[in-house]
Enzyme design. Structure first.
Site, PDB file in Angstrom:
ATOM      1  N   THR A 135      -1.781  -0.712   6.354  1.00 20.08           N
ATOM      2  CA  THR A 135      -2.100  -2.005   5.756  1.00 20.08           C
ATOM      3  C   THR A 135      -2.632  -2.994   6.782  1.00 20.08           C
ATOM      4  O   THR A 135      -3.697  -3.597   6.604  1.00 20.08           O
ATOM      5  CB  THR A 135      -0.871  -2.591   5.043  1.00 20.08           C
ATOM      6  OG1 THR A 135      -0.444  -1.688   4.016  1.00 20.08           O
ATOM      7  CG2 THR A 135      -1.195  -3.928   4.408  1.00 20.08           C
ATOM      8  N   GLN A 171      -4.278  -0.457  -0.214  1.00 23.82           N
ATOM      9  CA  GLN A 171      -4.180  -1.809   0.330  1.00 23.82           C
ATOM     10  C   GLN A 171      -5.393  -2.070   1.216  1.00 23.82           C
ATOM     11  O   GLN A 171      -5.735  -1.230   2.059  1.00 23.82           O
ATOM     12  CB  GLN A 171      -2.893  -1.968   1.147  1.00 23.82           C
ATOM     13  CG  GLN A 171      -1.608  -1.703   0.369  1.00 23.82           C
ATOM     14  CD  GLN A 171      -1.161  -0.259   0.382  1.00 23.82           C
ATOM     15  OE1 GLN A 171      -1.945   0.647   0.679  1.00 23.82           O
ATOM     16  NE2 GLN A 171       0.110  -0.024   0.082  1.00 23.82           N
ATOM     17  N   ASP A 194      -3.737  -6.733  -1.796  1.00 21.75           N
ATOM     18  CA  ASP A 194      -3.305  -7.269  -0.491  1.00 21.75           C
ATOM     19  C   ASP A 194      -4.424  -8.052   0.211  1.00 21.75           C
ATOM     20  O   ASP A 194      -4.688  -7.872   1.399  1.00 21.75           O
ATOM     21  CB  ASP A 194      -2.815  -6.142   0.426  1.00 21.75           C
ATOM     22  CG  ASP A 194      -1.513  -5.523  -0.060  1.00 21.75           C
ATOM     23  OD1 ASP A 194      -1.091  -5.840  -1.183  1.00 21.75           O
ATOM     24  OD2 ASP A 194      -0.917  -4.732   0.676  1.00 21.75           O
ATOM     25  N   ASP A 221      -0.480  -7.888  -5.581  1.00 22.11           N
ATOM     26  CA  ASP A 221       0.187  -8.568  -4.457  1.00 22.11           C
ATOM     27  C   ASP A 221      -0.819  -9.225  -3.520  1.00 22.11           C
ATOM     28  O   ASP A 221      -0.720  -9.101  -2.301  1.00 22.11           O
ATOM     29  CB  ASP A 221       1.031  -7.574  -3.662  1.00 22.11           C
ATOM     30  CG  ASP A 221       2.072  -6.862  -4.499  1.00 22.11           C
ATOM     31  OD1 ASP A 221       2.495  -7.419  -5.525  1.00 22.11           O
ATOM     32  OD2 ASP A 221       2.456  -5.735  -4.137  1.00 22.11           O
TER      33      ASP A 221
END
Length: 374
Positions: A135, A171, A194, A221
């Protein structure tokens, strides 16, 4: 987001429509990137008329000191440098290390749509030397230095699930910012999963960050991390997804605030809109990462309009059953719009008027007052 297991029903392909939104947000600027123009750096001087010795000029067309943002960052080998970035698309990854404190990036045109820093790595993208980026490694721009400021810049990650069906680590971070006293004015953050990682450099470091008049979009998210972050007069937009057959399509916020930190995310006087069907997005879910199982995620949303894309009946959900959202620090105060309707009171914790007195930028940011410089 680091430390999360993929959820197949929520991490499959992005819709063609949402992909088009991101592509259109970035691609036209590649066509519009000017060649050699007069006053390419607007009111901020030029290499021939430098504002001061710590001002560097970036222009992809060659009118500046550097043609890439990373080359300018590398050349700024001390504190207090300003990078003036001419209109254009800068397809590159950029890292601002901890030693480059007090750095400022300015989009020369005064319009974030004109200055785009973009790349397309995802967490599952294979690295040239083996392994995958993860990530954090997927971030187009990584800022670890304290005192960073950006004005009128677009930070983007245009990696799309639909283009990479074999990658499960979807992500794809546009900006990861970890430094204390990091401020963003009229910036845009474009991505899908993300998008904006508002974090800190260490578990015990309570980094303060301030976002004003900014725009962020995504699906899963897309604003997350453990920073103490204030979002004032910002707009958040949730993207449509035709790859999923049912709600939820995603989550706007996923804070991972350290348990010892009394301040997490504050969203105030902002707006959350959606291109997805009504009630197909959750406002937030708590992220308790495996690296910090004592985290107590904190999100306060106040005086903000929540449009119909937010599920008003159940705006919060769990990321893990072992850390229910009800045990975290989620609260609202005087929000408006169809997504803010309180139909099931136990699903929407509300601050009292007295408690809301502490939900201010001053309380969150302490002796740091970035809005005075804006």
């Amino acid at each position: 987001m680091a430390g999360r297991h993929p959820v197949p029903s929520r991490r499959s392909f992005v819709t063609a429509g949402a992909g088009a939104v991101l592509a259109l947000a970035v691609a036209p600027r590649a066509q519009a990137a000017p060649a050699h123009r007069g006053r390419v750096f607007g009111p901020y001087g030029s290499p021939a008329g430098r504002l001061d010795e710590r001002t560097l000029y970036v222009d992809a067309a060659g009118a500046g000191d550097f043609t890439t943002v990373q080359d300018a960052v590398t050349a700024a080998s001390g504190a207090g440098y300003t990078l003036v970035v001419a209109p254009g698309v800068y397809r590159e990854t950029v890292a601002v290390g901890v030693a480059r404190t007090g750095m400022t990036w300015i989009g020369a045109s005064g319009n974030a749509r004109d200055v785009v820093v973009v790349y397309d790595n995802a967490a599952g993208t294979p690295k040239p030397g083996g392994g995958t980026y993860g990530t954090t490694g997927s971030a187009t721009t990584l800022v670890q230095a304290d005192g960073f400021t950006a004005r009128d810049i677009t930070f983007a990650n245009d990696w799309l699930r639909a283009d990479h069906p074999g990658i499960t680590g979807t992500q794809a971070v546009a900006l990861k910012v970890q430094g204390d006293r990091s401020a963003f004015l009229r910036c845009r953050f474009l991505g899908h999963q993300d998008t904006l990682y508002a974090d800190s450099t260490a578990l015990g470091t309570f980094a303060r960050q301030y976002f004003r008049d900014c725009y962020a979009e995504g699906d899963v998210d897309f604003v997350f991390g453990r920073a103490t972050a204030v979002f004032e007069r910002c707009r958040f937009r949730t993207l449509n997804r035709t790859d999923l057959g049912s709600a939820p399509y995603g989550f706007v916020f996923a804070p991972s605030t350290a348990g010892a930190n009394p301040r997490g995310y504050l969203v105030t006087r902002s707006r959350i809109t959606s291109e997805a069907p009504d009630a197909h997005y959750k406002l937030a879910r708590p992220w308790v990462p495996s690296s910090d199982t004592t985290a107590r995620p904190m999100l306060t949303v106040c005086r903000t309009r929540l449009d119909a894309g937010i599920d008003a009946v159940a705006p919060y959900t769990n990321m893990s059953s072992g850390f229910p959202w009800q045990d975290q620090r989620f609260a609202e105060y005087r929000n408006s719009g169809p997504g803010a309707a309180v139909t099931v009171p136990e699903n929407r914790p509300q601050l009292t008027r007295e408690e809301a007195g502490s939900a201010t930028r001053e309380a969150y940011l302490g002796d740091w007052t970035p809005w005075e410089g804006f």
